[in-house]
Structure formats: C-alpha cells, structure tokens
Design a protein around this motif. Structure first.
Motif, mmCIF file in Angstrom:
data_model
loop_
_atom_site.group_PDB
_atom_site.id
_atom_site.type_symbol
_atom_site.label_atom_id
_atom_site.label_comp_id
_atom_site.label_asym_id
_atom_site.label_seq_id
_atom_site.Cartn_x
_atom_site.Cartn_y
_atom_site.Cartn_z
ATOM 1 N N LEU A 28 5.966 5.285 -11.026
ATOM 2 C CA LEU A 28 7.287 6.147 -11.461
ATOM 3 C C LEU A 28 8.749 5.864 -10.851
ATOM 4 C CD1 LEU A 28 5.860 9.587 -12.089
ATOM 5 C CD2 LEU A 28 6.515 8.134 -13.968
ATOM 6 N N ARG A 29 8.310 4.886 -9.525
ATOM 7 C CA ARG A 29 9.411 4.387 -8.892
ATOM 8 C C ARG A 29 9.734 2.927 -9.232
ATOM 9 N NH1 ARG A 29 11.420 9.430 -7.866
ATOM 10 N NH2 ARG A 29 13.051 8.226 -6.801
ATOM 11 N N HIS A 30 8.682 2.264 -9.225
ATOM 12 C CA HIS A 30 8.997 0.785 -9.564
ATOM 13 C C HIS A 30 7.423 0.255 -9.880
ATOM 14 C CE1 HIS A 30 9.038 1.529 -4.885
ATOM 15 N NE2 HIS A 30 7.866 1.025 -5.262
ATOM 16 N N GLN A 31 7.458 -1.041 -9.893
ATOM 17 C CA GLN A 31 6.066 -1.792 -9.944
ATOM 18 C C GLN A 31 5.403 -1.522 -8.635
ATOM 19 O OE1 GLN A 31 6.257 -5.955 -11.663
ATOM 20 N NE2 GLN A 31 4.752 -5.366 -12.880
ATOM 21 N N ARG A 32 3.900 -1.194 -8.798
ATOM 22 C CA ARG A 32 3.224 -0.930 -7.708
ATOM 23 C C ARG A 32 3.152 -2.048 -6.826
ATOM 24 N NH1 ARG A 32 -1.377 3.640 -8.608
ATOM 25 N NH2 ARG A 32 -0.231 5.406 -7.572
ATOM 26 N N VAL A 33 2.982 -3.230 -7.135
ATOM 27 C CA VAL A 33 2.861 -4.696 -6.345
ATOM 28 C C VAL A 33 4.080 -4.492 -5.376
ATOM 29 C CG1 VAL A 33 4.305 -6.087 -8.009
ATOM 30 C CG2 VAL A 33 2.370 -6.766 -6.622
ATOM 31 N N GLU A 34 5.001 -3.969 -5.649
ATOM 32 C CA GLU A 34 6.126 -3.950 -4.598
ATOM 33 C C GLU A 34 6.038 -3.173 -3.425
ATOM 34 O OE1 GLU A 34 9.956 -2.893 -6.151
ATOM 35 O OE2 GLU A 34 9.708 -3.936 -7.968
ATOM 36 N N ASP A 35 4.625 -2.442 -3.382
ATOM 37 C CA ASP A 35 4.321 -1.245 -2.343
ATOM 38 C C ASP A 35 3.223 -2.119 -1.640
ATOM 39 O OD1 ASP A 35 5.923 0.627 -3.235
ATOM 40 O OD2 ASP A 35 4.371 1.357 -4.679
ATOM 41 N N LEU A 36 2.662 -3.300 -2.174
ATOM 42 C CA LEU A 36 1.763 -3.945 -1.183
ATOM 43 C C LEU A 36 2.336 -4.793 -0.006
ATOM 44 C CD1 LEU A 36 -0.625 -5.372 -3.905
ATOM 45 C CD2 LEU A 36 -1.102 -3.278 -2.575
ATOM 46 N N MET A 37 2.043 -4.182 1.331
ATOM 47 C CA MET A 37 2.628 -4.890 2.274
ATOM 48 C C MET A 37 1.828 -5.802 2.964
ATOM 49 S SD MET A 37 5.659 -3.875 2.674
ATOM 50 C CE MET A 37 5.905 -4.146 0.673
ATOM 51 N N GLY A 38 0.270 -5.425 2.880
ATOM 52 C CA GLY A 38 -0.543 -6.498 3.404
ATOM 53 C C GLY A 38 -2.031 -6.221 2.881
ATOM 54 N N LEU A 39 -2.736 -7.246 2.751
ATOM 55 C CA LEU A 39 -4.152 -7.072 2.257
ATOM 56 C C LEU A 39 -5.091 -7.700 3.227
ATOM 57 C CD1 LEU A 39 -3.501 -8.483 -1.152
ATOM 58 C CD2 LEU A 39 -3.727 -6.316 -0.693
ATOM 59 N N GLU A 40 -6.381 -6.984 3.076
ATOM 60 C CA GLU A 40 -7.788 -7.501 3.850
ATOM 61 C C GLU A 40 -8.475 -7.948 2.649
ATOM 62 O OE1 GLU A 40 -9.979 -5.238 7.008
ATOM 63 O OE2 GLU A 40 -10.930 -4.697 5.236
ATOM 64 N N VAL A 41 -8.829 -9.106 2.999
ATOM 65 C CA VAL A 41 -9.700 -9.849 1.736
ATOM 66 C C VAL A 41 -10.822 -10.622 2.225
ATOM 67 C CG1 VAL A 41 -9.471 -11.502 -0.051
ATOM 68 C CG2 VAL A 41 -7.434 -10.387 0.854
ATOM 69 N N VAL A 42 -11.986 -10.609 1.678
ATOM 70 C CA VAL A 42 -13.164 -11.289 1.824
ATOM 71 C C VAL A 42 -12.985 -12.445 0.840
ATOM 72 C CG1 VAL A 42 -15.658 -11.117 1.683
ATOM 73 C CG2 VAL A 42 -14.436 -9.138 2.260
ATOM 74 N N LEU A 43 -13.038 -13.866 1.545
ATOM 75 C CA LEU A 43 -12.955 -14.902 0.925
ATOM 76 C C LEU A 43 -14.369 -15.334 0.361
ATOM 77 C CD1 LEU A 43 -10.641 -16.799 3.318
ATOM 78 C CD2 LEU A 43 -9.810 -15.615 1.224
ATOM 79 N N PRO A 44 -14.236 -16.267 -0.576
ATOM 80 C CA PRO A 44 -15.552 -16.546 -1.112
ATOM 81 C C PRO A 44 -16.773 -17.099 -0.217
ATOM 82 C CG PRO A 44 -13.724 -17.339 -2.478
ATOM 83 C CD PRO A 44 -13.350 -16.792 -1.385
ATOM 84 N N ASP A 45 -16.366 -17.251 0.991
ATOM 85 C CA ASP A 45 -17.406 -18.069 1.817
ATOM 86 C C ASP A 45 -17.798 -16.644 2.791
ATOM 87 O OD1 ASP A 45 -15.257 -17.605 3.649
ATOM 88 O OD2 ASP A 45 -15.119 -19.630 4.558
ATOM 89 N N GLY A 46 -17.318 -15.312 2.629
ATOM 90 C CA GLY A 46 -17.785 -14.436 3.447
ATOM 91 C C GLY A 46 -16.639 -14.195 4.544
ATOM 92 N N GLU A 47 -15.614 -15.087 4.768
ATOM 93 C CA GLU A 47 -14.862 -14.645 5.853
ATOM 94 C C GLU A 47 -13.939 -13.569 5.282
ATOM 95 O OE1 GLU A 47 -11.307 -16.949 8.526
ATOM 96 O OE2 GLU A 47 -12.294 -18.008 6.882
ATOM 97 N N SER A 48 -13.492 -12.809 6.334
ATOM 98 C CA SER A 48 -12.767 -11.779 6.066
ATOM 99 C C SER A 48 -11.119 -12.026 6.892
ATOM 100 C CB SER A 48 -13.191 -10.172 6.758
ATOM 101 O OG SER A 48 -12.225 -9.115 6.422
ATOM 102 N N VAL A 49 -10.367 -11.975 5.891
ATOM 103 C CA VAL A 49 -8.829 -12.478 6.634
ATOM 104 C C VAL A 49 -7.911 -11.302 6.257
ATOM 105 C CG1 VAL A 49 -9.378 -14.734 6.554
ATOM 106 C CG2 VAL A 49 -8.242 -13.580 4.358
ATOM 107 N N ARG A 50 -6.858 -11.110 6.841
ATOM 108 C CA ARG A 50 -5.616 -10.245 6.474
ATOM 109 C C ARG A 50 -4.390 -11.066 6.482
ATOM 110 N NH1 ARG A 50 -7.123 -5.354 11.188
ATOM 111 N NH2 ARG A 50 -8.533 -4.566 9.912
ATOM 112 N N VAL A 51 -3.753 -10.687 5.444
ATOM 113 C CA VAL A 51 -2.644 -11.225 5.071
ATOM 114 C C VAL A 51 -1.274 -10.260 4.720
ATOM 115 C CG1 VAL A 51 -3.753 -13.339 3.924
ATOM 116 C CG2 VAL A 51 -3.016 -11.245 2.449
ATOM 117 N N GLY A 52 -0.186 -10.700 5.060
ATOM 118 C CA GLY A 52 0.944 -9.778 5.034
ATOM 119 C C GLY A 52 1.160 -9.193 6.358
ATOM 120 N N TRP A 53 1.696 -8.105 6.029
ATOM 121 C CA TRP A 53 1.912 -6.997 7.099
ATOM 122 C C TRP A 53 0.758 -6.241 7.608
ATOM 123 C CZ3 TRP A 53 1.877 -1.871 8.618
ATOM 124 C CH2 TRP A 53 2.611 -1.625 9.987
ATOM 125 N N TRP A 54 0.299 -6.235 8.657
ATOM 126 C CA TRP A 54 -0.866 -5.061 9.023
ATOM 127 C C TRP A 54 -0.160 -4.469 10.460
ATOM 128 C CZ3 TRP A 54 -4.163 -4.906 5.430
ATOM 129 C CH2 TRP A 54 -5.533 -4.301 5.749
#
Length: 505
Positions: free
Chosen positions: A177-203
C-alpha cells in the motif's frame, strides 16, 4: 504420504530411482521423516500431488517430493545433497505458498522437489530505531505488524491476507500500500546451487552500525535474486517504514464514462505530491467489495504526515475533486463518521495504509469469498498483472480491453489500478469463477489467455507471470539480449540445474 513410518525405516516408492531415494532418505534423516512427503497414488494409480489444489485451477504439476525444512542450515544441507548427487531433480521453493491466482504452490514445470519454507518463520533481528528487520520466508505480514504495534515504524502491507509471506511477496515484486515491496528488500541471505550460503546487499553488523542501504559498493546483487532461479532465499533484511503521525483516505466515486478525465485528475494529484502511498482505482467489478454502488468506479487517495499537513492536503484534494465535477461522491470522513454506510470498510482501509492488518481477514474474505485457509480448496481466482502508463487514455483503454474480454468469454474482470508513481500503474486484473463448474473454469482460462494477447499488443506488459504463461518471459524481451544473459548466469551458477527453472526462466 510421509517418507518414513513411525519407526523411521524408509519405504520404497515405486518409480523413484535408487539414487534419488538415497538422497531423500538422507534428507529425511536431516529434517525428520515426517517432514518429507511423496505423492500418493489413487486406486487408478494416478499420483495425487502433496501440494493440494490451487485456486486458479492450473494443472497440478508432477511433484517428486515435498520437503519442509525448519532452518536455513537445513536448506543449505538439502541443496548441497542435491548438488553433490548429480541426480536429475531440481528444487522449487516457496514461502507460505499463498501465490493465489498465479499458481499458489505449484512449480512452473513437472518433476521438481518442492521446498516448503513456511517452517523458516523466525524474525531473527529487528531494529526499530534504524528501521529494519531480518525475516525468514515463513514470517507473515500480520506477525511482523503485530510486533511493531505502538512503535514509530510500520510494515508496508499489501491488500492481501494478513497471513501471507513478507519475503516471498517482495521477491515476486508484489505491491504494498506504500510502494512495490521489492523496494523494501535491503539484503538477502541466499543458498546458491552448490550449497554455499551468501549474503548480498545490506546486512546488520552488531559491532559496526551502518546506514541501511541496499546497493553498497560495486554491482548491486539483491535484484539478481528477485524473480530468480539462481538460489534459494532463506532470509531477508526488510526496511521498516516511518509511521505517519496522522493519516486519512479520501474516497471518490465516478462513472465509467468519466474514466479518462477522472484518472487524469488523480494523476495530477500524485504528480504534484498531494498523495501518500499507492493511490488505488477500482473498476465497477472490483469496487463492489468496498461498498460502492453498481455502476460506479472507486478511488482511494491516501494522505498522511503531521496532523496539520493531513488536514490541509485532505482539504485540497476534496476541494479539487468537488470542483472538477467528475466525481459522484467525495468523502474524507468515512473512517471517522460511524453513521456513513462505508464506515467499517473505510476503517479497515485506513488501518492497512497505516501498517495495521486485520488478522481476521474480514475485507480479504469479502473480496475473495473465502478465508486464506480455504481459498485454494474452494475458490476460483485467476490473476493477470500488467503495467500500464498512468495516463487517462491508457486507463480508458484498459476498460475497453476488459469489455472485449467480457464479450468474447463472458468473464467480467475486476481491475484494481495501483498508482506506483505519476507514470506507472500496476493493474491487478482478477477473474473469479465457480471452480466446480468446468465450463466456467475453461472460460476463465480462455479470458486469461486473451488478456495476455490483448494487453501485450498495446504495450501493457505483465510484471508477474502465472505458472501457465512462463513462455511469455522470453517473448516479451526478445531481441534485447536480456534472456540470453540471464541464461549465461544460470549456466555459470547452476550448471547442474539444481534450482528448478521458475516462472521467469
């Protein structure tokens, strides 16, 4: 059925290869046998999907298994097992599975192993003063909003159920209701296809507080994992918004023949900064859920800020709307005057703009006819989500195209126009149908196909796809080189295709 009986001894399922079975057995040992489910066969030997029905009545995909991990470490271990095994199976992940109208929990293709991440439901950390929270995919907007009650911050709510995933919706570019929610994503924790876990963006860094800013130095990688099959997101840093001191929603009605002029007037207010959040315009079919009389379209104009600013801006908007002669009803008191016919609905609308969801989902059930828990089983809803220029002629053209679809298929579409800014409108087109009626179901899907054809021919391109129209991702970007580049990244990061191709691949 679950993978293991109470004794924990694996049961062999016919048709599942030994290598695949070994991987599932190890996963069962990791997360618990009761958290791995396989399709069950009827007496006709037709597998029944463990995902259950979906409200769009899209074809149920052949799913090899459903795994319900509890932690990010579980997810990392599962992905690593699949990557190391080399078996021909891909992982499809969802948060709470409430992707209603677009496929719900269904993968885009057959043969996937589904990761149900609803069990990852921790709010890992939160800082109200700085305005951020670290959320796992199973955290609902109601839960986060409840935690923020009485604070100076709020969550950017959607108009959907209070019990939907914040992270999952943001990753699919849902609109709040304020804007597209993708604008609220500051950082992500992601498991890559080889099983490695990385963090991107702000944490958050406990020993070194830094300003909340998603892009950092170098290439901005957060957006790489939005609508993406390049990894499995296990957590996100989500921005919390300042809570306004005061807020009011102005309600306007107009007749469909005034669409071009009325929407042009609304656009001017947005362009000149008189409004806050997302202005919402509903066609006749969509406006009924909000109490509008037959034959009337509806506008919700949010104004917020200090009490003095809200009073002044509300006065400007209502005065201009009245003076224009375009609107049959102009009201700024529906939520404050209990004698107005729209009072209860207006209170819920204002509360949602202020970050306060209704945990009973009263308005959601009014709009859909079903609760969040029964919608997939009992409801019939399809969605089409194009972006449209915010101009009077373009929005009038939307109405004409919906009338053409009605004439061709008999399906009357609801349309909610969400003004993302003064130039772009997110158009949410809804088709409701009786799911037990095969003819009505077929007509609704025929209407959906026509919407894709008619709208894209006008340059009104969808920004989200359903599971039956994944092929449009390539058609809509043909010749730009974008799809080829995305495929090169996929081949580089996921040469074994451990992560299942999604709706945008």
């Amino acid at each position: 059925m679950t993978l293991f009986p109470a004794t924990g001894t694996p049961q062999r399922q016919t048709g599942v290869g030994i290598d695949f079975w070994t991987v599932l057995a190890r996963i069962g040992q990791m997360v618990g046998g009761d958290r791995v489910s396989l399709p069950v066969e009827e007496t006709t030997h037709v597998p029944i999907t463990p995902l259950g029905p979906n409200t769009g009545r899209y074809r149920s995909r052949a799913v090899r298994a459903v795994v319900r991990p509890r932690t990010a470490d579980d997810v990392r271990g599962i992905v690593e097992l699949f990557a190391d095994s080399g078996i021909a199976a891909s992982l499809h992940a969802y948060g709470t599975g409430a992707n209603w109208g677009l496929g719900s929990r269904e993968p885009a293709r057959d043969g996937a192993v589904v990761l149900d991440l609803s069990g990852l439901d921790r709010i890992r950390d939160i800082d109200v003063a700085q305005g951020w929270a670290v959320l796992e995919p199973g955290v609902t907007q109601a839960r986060l909003a409840t935690l923020l009650e009485g604070t100076e911050r709020m969550v950017n709510l959607t108009a959907s159920s209070a019990h939907t995933s914040v992270v999952g919706n943001a990753l699919d570019r849902g609109v709040g209701l304020r804007h597209q929610r993708v604008e609220d994503l500051m950082g992500l924790e992601v498991v890559l296809p080889d099983g490695e876990s990385v963090r991107v963006g702000w944490w958050p860094e406990p020993d070194r507080p830094t300003p909340v800013y998603a892009h950092g130095l170098g290439p901005s990688l957060v957006q790489l994992f939005v609508q993406s099959d390049l990894g499995v997101v296990t957590a996100a840093t989500v921005r919390l918004l300042p809570r306004p001191e005061a807020l009011r929603v102005v309600r306007l009605n107009f007749t469909p023949d005034r669409t071009e002029a009325a929407t042009a007037a609304v656009r001017r207010w947005v362009a000149q900064g008189l409004t806050s959040g997302v202005v919402k315009i509903y066609n006749e079919a969509a406006a009924r859920a909000y109490g509008s009389p037959p034959g009337r379209c509806l506008v919700h104009v949010c104004v917020d800020g200090t009490p003095e600013a809200v009073q002044a801006l509300t006065g400007v908007v209502t005065a201009e709307a009245t003076r224009s002669g375009l609107f049959t009803e102009v009201s700024d008191s529906d939520a404050t005057d209990p004698d107005t016919p729209h009072h209860d609905i207006a209170v819920q609308v204002e509360r949602a703009y202020a970050g306060d969801p209704d945990p009973t989902d009263t308005l959601f059930e009014t709009k859909t006819g079903h609760s969040a828990g029964t919608l997939d089983k009992e409801g019939g809803i399809l969605l089409f989500l194009p972006l449209v220029p915010f101009t009077g002629p373009a929005l009038a053209r939307v109405g004409e195209l919906l009338e053409q679809v009605l004439a061709e298929t008999g399906i009357r579409c609801g349309a909610t126009l969400n003004a993302l800014n003064a130039d772009v409108v997110d158009c949410v087109v809804t088709m409701r149908f009786a799911r037990e009626d095969e003819h009505a179901t077929a007509n609704a899907h025929r209407a959906l196909n026509r919407l894709y054809t008619l709208f894209t021919a006008e340059g009104f391109i969808p920004y989200r796809l359903d599971v039956e129209h994944t092929g449009w991702a390539g058609r809509l970007t043909a010749g730009t080189g974008e799809r080829a580049l995305a495929q090169r990244l996929k081949d580089l990061l996921d040469p074994q295709q451990v992560i299942a191709p999604g709706r945008y691949a």
